[in-house]
Scaffold this active site. Structure first.
Site, PDB file in Angstrom:
ATOM      1  CD  GLU A  21      51.790  -5.621 -27.171  1.00  0.00           C
ATOM      2  OE1 GLU A  21      51.474  -4.449 -26.889  1.00  0.00           O
ATOM      3  OE2 GLU A  21      52.958  -6.010 -27.195  1.00  0.00           O
TER       4      GLU A  21
ATOM      5  CG  ASP B 189      41.053  -8.223   0.261  1.00  0.00           C
ATOM      6  OD1 ASP B 189      41.655  -8.976  -0.544  1.00  0.00           O
ATOM      7  OD2 ASP B 189      40.156  -7.431  -0.071  1.00  0.00           O
TER       8      ASP B 189
ATOM      9  CE  LYS C 224      45.889   2.785 -29.924  1.00  0.00           C
ATOM     10  NZ  LYS C 224      45.352   3.732 -28.935  1.00  0.00           N
TER      11      LYS C 224
HETATM   12  S1  IVH Z   1      53.167   0.523 -28.481  1.00  0.00           S
HETATM   13  C1  IVH Z   1      56.427   3.215 -30.367  1.00  0.00           C
HETATM   14  N1  IVH Z   1      51.274  -0.992 -27.410  1.00  0.00           N
HETATM   15  O1  IVH Z   1      48.504   3.910 -27.891  1.00  0.00           O
HETATM   16  C2  IVH Z   1      55.184   2.463 -30.077  1.00  0.00           C
HETATM   17  N2  IVH Z   1      50.957   1.361 -27.458  1.00  0.00           N
HETATM   18  O2  IVH Z   1      47.886   5.485 -30.216  1.00  0.00           O
HETATM   19  C3  IVH Z   1      54.751   2.637 -28.701  1.00  0.00           C
HETATM   20  N3  IVH Z   1      48.879   2.100 -26.416  1.00  0.00           N
HETATM   21  O3  IVH Z   1      51.102   6.203 -27.448  1.00  0.00           O
HETATM   22  C4  IVH Z   1      53.384   2.250 -28.437  1.00  0.00           C
HETATM   23  N4  IVH Z   1      48.139   0.115 -25.848  1.00  0.00           N
HETATM   24  O4  IVH Z   1      50.095   5.099 -25.324  1.00  0.00           O
HETATM   25  C5  IVH Z   1      51.667   0.270 -27.728  1.00  0.00           C
HETATM   26  N5  IVH Z   1      49.698  -2.428 -26.474  1.00  0.00           N
HETATM   27  C6  IVH Z   1      50.100  -1.196 -26.781  1.00  0.00           C
HETATM   28  C7  IVH Z   1      49.322  -0.056 -26.463  1.00  0.00           C
HETATM   29  C8  IVH Z   1      49.787   1.210 -26.842  1.00  0.00           C
HETATM   30  C9  IVH Z   1      47.900   1.418 -25.824  1.00  0.00           C
HETATM   31  C10 IVH Z   1      48.891   3.561 -26.596  1.00  0.00           C
HETATM   32  C11 IVH Z   1      50.235   4.209 -26.396  1.00  0.00           C
HETATM   33  C12 IVH Z   1      50.497   4.973 -27.666  1.00  0.00           C
HETATM   34  C13 IVH Z   1      49.130   5.120 -28.219  1.00  0.00           C
HETATM   35  C14 IVH Z   1      49.156   5.350 -29.712  1.00  0.00           C
END
Ligand code: IVH
Length: 432
Positions: free
Chosen positions: A112, A31, A114
């Protein structure tokens, strides 16, 4: 070397170390060494103010507190995702995709994790971060550029990215260790705790003081690119993720190409069991059709793309002994029972307390002191009690009843219907 060259070289070096530290979690510098580089750059920039630019790593935290957020209209709506919570719903999604694409074979997907955070849209202009906006209602969000700039995982300048303007979308989140430190500090200061990392991240992003936001330690993962021109050269989502990563953007590294539904189900099962090993909170897996050309064929509804689905992990459960039921008195005088538990490890942390909502809920589930109970954590710090394990109930057990007097002041409890909840609530009568 001219001062301009020296400054540019230092910036490149610092950006590389920021990425190693904040994105790859693989720092090469201590750091103090990193701070020394930043100070060296800041000194040069003070000497040559004409060479100072907004994309310099010294310019992450602006000096001022904002007086509000302005509204921005997204270039393309930020859609949400359809949910699947069980295997048959995932199979149904895959069948729909194959029917629409008229293919009998396996479809190529990317799975991926979530991220349980809040969506963010980052606009880059010729590779320089121009704006950061929240999702808002999907059409209109809030301009949170000043806060986004403080997130060190988000590059202020991309490496080797194409010219022009485009939007990178992803998720801002608070890593678990930062969340725990934050709640610990709040507990010590007598401030209310955040229920989960997502609430803490959302609350932080809406703060008007960027220097406070910088101290909270937010991070981000990106997974989408919106904007004319840039998409043409990447045929698949996997290519896109590789490209975002190459530009220095944070990409969650555990994504995987999955050919067909069985590979997807295996990925979901694997991460359902491993999710607590991550430094961030994940509540499921997002499944996306890999080929971008196929996505166009599938299209979207007004709310969701038809080429993606979110598989939600089931809440994490454990059993433990309920030692006693206590009553908490809130600031308004409302009395809420809670359970004191034999400490049990669930959802990545040890819990020794659970909420019981209200006496009706408790009576309906017939939860008693000394019961073995099932506790469930759905992303929140404080779990809830699903119910007792009746087969393990002790013979001497008696139903629990709400005490008639307040444990704090001794006054009688009264029952009152509150407008906001509609349900009967128990409140303490204030002694006159
Ligand atoms: S793709 C049009 N990928 O989950 C598709 N969303 O429940 C766009 N989220 O609004 C989303 N991880 O904020 C995508 N690996 C991921 C994600 C992800 C979290 C969130 C995102 C979305 C929400 C829907």
């Amino acid at each position: 070397m001219s001062p301009a060259e020296q400054i540019e070289q230092l910036r490149r070096e610092i950006r590389r170390h920021e990425e190693l530290y904040y994105v790859k979690a693989a720092p090469e510098l201590a750091d103090a060494e990193f701070d020394a580089l930043l100070r060296e750059l800041a000194a040069l920039e003070t000497e040559h103010p004409d060479l100072l630019t907004a994309d310099s790593p010294t310019q992450r935290v602006g000096g001022r507190v904002a007086d509000g957020f302005t509204t921005v209209v997204h270039a393309e709506p930020m859609l949400s995702l359809d949910n699947a919570s069980a295997e048959d719903e995932l199979r149904a999604f895959d069948e729909r995709v194959r029917r629409t694409l008229e293919t009998a074979g396996d479809v190529g997907y990317v799975a991926e994790l979530k991220v349980d955070g809040l969506s963010i849209a980052l606009t880059y202009d010729d590779g320089v971060l121009l704006r950061g906006a929240t999702r808002g209602d999907g059409v209109r969000g809030e301009d949170v550029t000043f806060n986004v700039r403080t997130i060190r995982a988000i590059p202020l300048k991309l490496r080797g990215a194409p010219p022009g303007r485009y939007e990178v979308r992803g998720e801002v989140f608070l890593p678990r260790p930062a969340f725990e430190l934050l709640n610990k500090a709040r507990a010590e200061a007598g401030e209310p705790l955040f229920a989960n990392p997502r609430n803490a991240a959302a609350g932080t992003m809406r703060n008007l003081d960027p220097s406070l936001v910088a101290r909270r330690g937010l991070s981000a993962w990106t997974y989408q690119l919106v904007g004319a021109g840039v998409r043409g050269s990447v045929p698949t989502h996997a290519d896109l993720l590789t490209r975002l990563d190459g530009w220095g953007l944070p990409v969650e590294p555990h994504w995987r190409r999955c050919q067909g539904i069985d590979a997807l189900l295996a990925f979901c099962a694997e991460w359902r069991d491993k999710r607590n090993s991550l430094a961030f909170e994940t509540d499921g897996v997002v499944i996306k059709v890999d080929r971008l050309a196929l996505r166009e064929q599938l299209g979207s509804t007004s709310k969701f793309p038809r080429w993606a689905v979110a598989f939600k992990f089931p809440a994490q459960q454990a059993t433990t002994r309920l030692k006693s039921i206590q009553v908490n008195i809130g600031r308004t005088g409302a009395a809420t029972p809670y359970a004191v538990l034999d400490p049990v490890f669930v959802g990545g942390s040890t819990v020794s307390m659970a909420t019981l909502h209200n006496p009706e809920d408790l009576a309906r589930k017939d939860i008693r002191e000394d019961d073995i109970v099932i506790v469930e954590k759905a992303g929140d710090v404080i779990p809830r009690i699903v119910g007792p394990v009746l087969s393990q109930r002790a013979e001497h057990s008696r139903p629990w009843t709400m005490p008639s007097t307040c444990p704090v002041c001794g006054a009688m409890f009264t029952r009152r219907r509150t407008k906001s909840f509609g349900a009967a609530r128990t409140a303490r009568v204030r002694p006159d």
